[in-house]
Design a protein around this motif. Structure first.
Motif, PDB file in Angstrom:
ATOM      1  N   VAL A  29      10.833  68.039  88.478  1.00 39.70           N
ATOM      2  CA  VAL A  29      10.409  69.077  87.546  1.00 39.70           C
ATOM      3  C   VAL A  29       8.925  68.876  87.278  1.00 39.70           C
ATOM      4  O   VAL A  29       8.500  67.769  86.926  1.00 39.70           O
ATOM      5  N   GLU A  30       8.148  69.935  87.462  1.00 40.52           N
ATOM      6  CA  GLU A  30       6.723  69.895  87.152  1.00 40.52           C
ATOM      7  C   GLU A  30       6.501  70.670  85.866  1.00 40.52           C
ATOM      8  O   GLU A  30       6.985  71.790  85.710  1.00 40.52           O
ATOM      9  N   VAL A  31       5.789  70.044  84.945  1.00 39.58           N
ATOM     10  CA  VAL A  31       5.549  70.618  83.621  1.00 39.58           C
ATOM     11  C   VAL A  31       4.060  70.612  83.337  1.00 39.58           C
ATOM     12  O   VAL A  31       3.357  69.639  83.631  1.00 39.58           O
ATOM     13  N   LYS A  32       3.584  71.700  82.754  1.00 40.88           N
ATOM     14  CA  LYS A  32       2.212  71.760  82.252  1.00 40.88           C
ATOM     15  C   LYS A  32       2.288  71.480  80.758  1.00 40.88           C
ATOM     16  O   LYS A  32       2.976  72.181  80.024  1.00 40.88           O
ATOM     17  N   LEU A  33       1.607  70.424  80.334  1.00 43.72           N
ATOM     18  CA  LEU A  33       1.643  69.968  78.944  1.00 43.72           C
ATOM     19  C   LEU A  33       0.274  70.153  78.312  1.00 43.72           C
ATOM     20  O   LEU A  33      -0.691  69.491  78.697  1.00 43.72           O
ATOM     21  N   GLY A  34       0.205  71.056  77.353  1.00 46.11           N
ATOM     22  CA  GLY A  34      -1.054  71.324  76.667  1.00 46.11           C
ATOM     23  C   GLY A  34      -1.484  70.166  75.780  1.00 46.11           C
ATOM     24  O   GLY A  34      -0.672  69.593  75.060  1.00 46.11           O
ATOM     25  N   SER A  37      -0.624  70.531  72.141  1.00 48.59           N
ATOM     26  CA  SER A  37       0.793  70.766  71.838  1.00 48.59           C
ATOM     27  C   SER A  37       1.364  69.767  70.834  1.00 48.59           C
ATOM     28  O   SER A  37       2.483  69.932  70.375  1.00 48.59           O
ATOM     29  N   HIS A  38       0.627  68.736  70.525  1.00 52.50           N
ATOM     30  CA  HIS A  38       1.076  67.678  69.614  1.00 52.50           C
ATOM     31  C   HIS A  38       2.250  66.901  70.188  1.00 52.50           C
ATOM     32  O   HIS A  38       3.075  66.367  69.458  1.00 52.50           O
ATOM     33  N   LEU A  39       2.328  66.839  71.513  1.00 54.41           N
ATOM     34  CA  LEU A  39       3.352  66.076  72.207  1.00 54.41           C
ATOM     35  C   LEU A  39       2.658  65.236  73.271  1.00 54.41           C
ATOM     36  O   LEU A  39       1.906  65.767  74.089  1.00 54.41           O
ATOM     37  N   THR A  40       2.890  63.950  73.243  1.00 52.09           N
ATOM     38  CA  THR A  40       2.252  63.083  74.227  1.00 52.09           C
ATOM     39  C   THR A  40       3.063  63.042  75.514  1.00 52.09           C
ATOM     40  O   THR A  40       4.278  63.300  75.514  1.00 52.09           O
ATOM     41  N   ASP A  41       2.396  62.718  76.571  1.00 53.47           N
ATOM     42  CA  ASP A  41       3.016  62.550  77.887  1.00 53.47           C
ATOM     43  C   ASP A  41       4.148  61.517  77.776  1.00 53.47           C
ATOM     44  O   ASP A  41       5.249  61.730  78.258  1.00 53.47           O
ATOM     45  N   ARG A  42       3.869  60.424  77.115  1.00 60.43           N
ATOM     46  CA  ARG A  42       4.841  59.325  76.965  1.00 60.43           C
ATOM     47  C   ARG A  42       6.083  59.788  76.209  1.00 60.43           C
ATOM     48  O   ARG A  42       7.211  59.527  76.626  1.00 60.43           O
ATOM     49  N   LEU A  44       7.203  62.839  75.820  1.00 58.70           N
ATOM     50  CA  LEU A  44       7.918  63.815  76.647  1.00 58.70           C
ATOM     51  C   LEU A  44       8.765  63.105  77.698  1.00 58.70           C
ATOM     52  O   LEU A  44       9.936  63.423  77.891  1.00 58.70           O
ATOM     53  N   ARG A  45       8.192  62.125  78.359  1.00 61.01           N
ATOM     54  CA  ARG A  45       8.922  61.384  79.395  1.00 61.01           C
ATOM     55  C   ARG A  45      10.123  60.631  78.822  1.00 61.01           C
ATOM     56  O   ARG A  45      11.216  60.635  79.402  1.00 61.01           O
ATOM     57  N   LEU A  46       9.926  59.967  77.686  1.00 59.35           N
ATOM     58  CA  LEU A  46      11.015  59.209  77.066  1.00 59.35           C
ATOM     59  C   LEU A  46      12.165  60.122  76.640  1.00 59.35           C
ATOM     60  O   LEU A  46      13.331  59.837  76.907  1.00 59.35           O
ATOM     61  N   CYS A  47      11.834  61.212  75.992  1.00 61.75           N
ATOM     62  CA  CYS A  47      12.862  62.157  75.550  1.00 61.75           C
ATOM     63  C   CYS A  47      13.557  62.807  76.746  1.00 61.75           C
ATOM     64  O   CYS A  47      14.784  62.951  76.753  1.00 61.75           O
ATOM     65  N   PHE A  48      12.790  63.181  77.757  1.00 55.41           N
ATOM     66  CA  PHE A  48      13.358  63.816  78.954  1.00 55.41           C
ATOM     67  C   PHE A  48      14.348  62.871  79.631  1.00 55.41           C
ATOM     68  O   PHE A  48      15.450  63.278  79.992  1.00 55.41           O
ATOM     69  N   LEU A  63       9.996  63.633  86.672  1.00 50.53           N
ATOM     70  CA  LEU A  63       9.203  64.522  85.835  1.00 50.53           C
ATOM     71  C   LEU A  63       7.727  64.314  86.144  1.00 50.53           C
ATOM     72  O   LEU A  63       7.211  63.209  86.036  1.00 50.53           O
ATOM     73  N   VAL A  64       7.060  65.381  86.559  1.00 47.40           N
ATOM     74  CA  VAL A  64       5.628  65.342  86.866  1.00 47.40           C
ATOM     75  C   VAL A  64       4.922  66.155  85.789  1.00 47.40           C
ATOM     76  O   VAL A  64       5.247  67.320  85.575  1.00 47.40           O
ATOM     77  N   VAL A  65       3.979  65.522  85.099  1.00 47.65           N
ATOM     78  CA  VAL A  65       3.296  66.173  83.983  1.00 47.65           C
ATOM     79  C   VAL A  65       1.829  66.403  84.323  1.00 47.65           C
ATOM     80  O   VAL A  65       1.128  65.474  84.728  1.00 47.65           O
TER      81      VAL A  65
END
Length: 85
Positions: A29-34, A37-42, A44-48, A63-65
């Motif tokens: 899954v490729e995701v564009k993370l603004g 957005s008040h969400l960190t890469d880390r 997002l990865r942990l929750c995902f 997961l590719v961010v």
């Protein structure tokens, strides 16, 4: 934790798109993370990882961010195995 809810929505969107495209097992899954957005890469990865570990459709998905300058979080691409139809 707002990270959990945001990621749950993201996972729901991945499942919706996978079913729509007849993907029976998602591998990437490729995701564009603004950045705004008040969400960190880390986070997002942990929750995902936690939300998908027991989902047959998504277990082991990579997961590719990609960071973007805006505030949006977008599923940009899903790859996986089709149904063979």
């Amino acid at each position: 934790m707002h990270e959990w809810g945001i990621t749950r929505d993201l996972v729901d969107e991945v499942v919706r798109q996978a079913r729509q495209n007849m993907i029976r097992r998602v591998s990437r899954v490729e995701v564009k993370l603004g950045r705004k957005s008040h969400l960190t890469d880390r986070a997002l990865r942990l929750c995902f990882k936690a939300l998908t570990k027991d989902e047959l459709l998504l277990a082991g998905t990579r997961l590719v961010v990609q960071k973007t300058p805006d505030h949006r979080i977008i599923v940009s691409k899903i790859s996986g195995e089709g149904t063979g139809n």
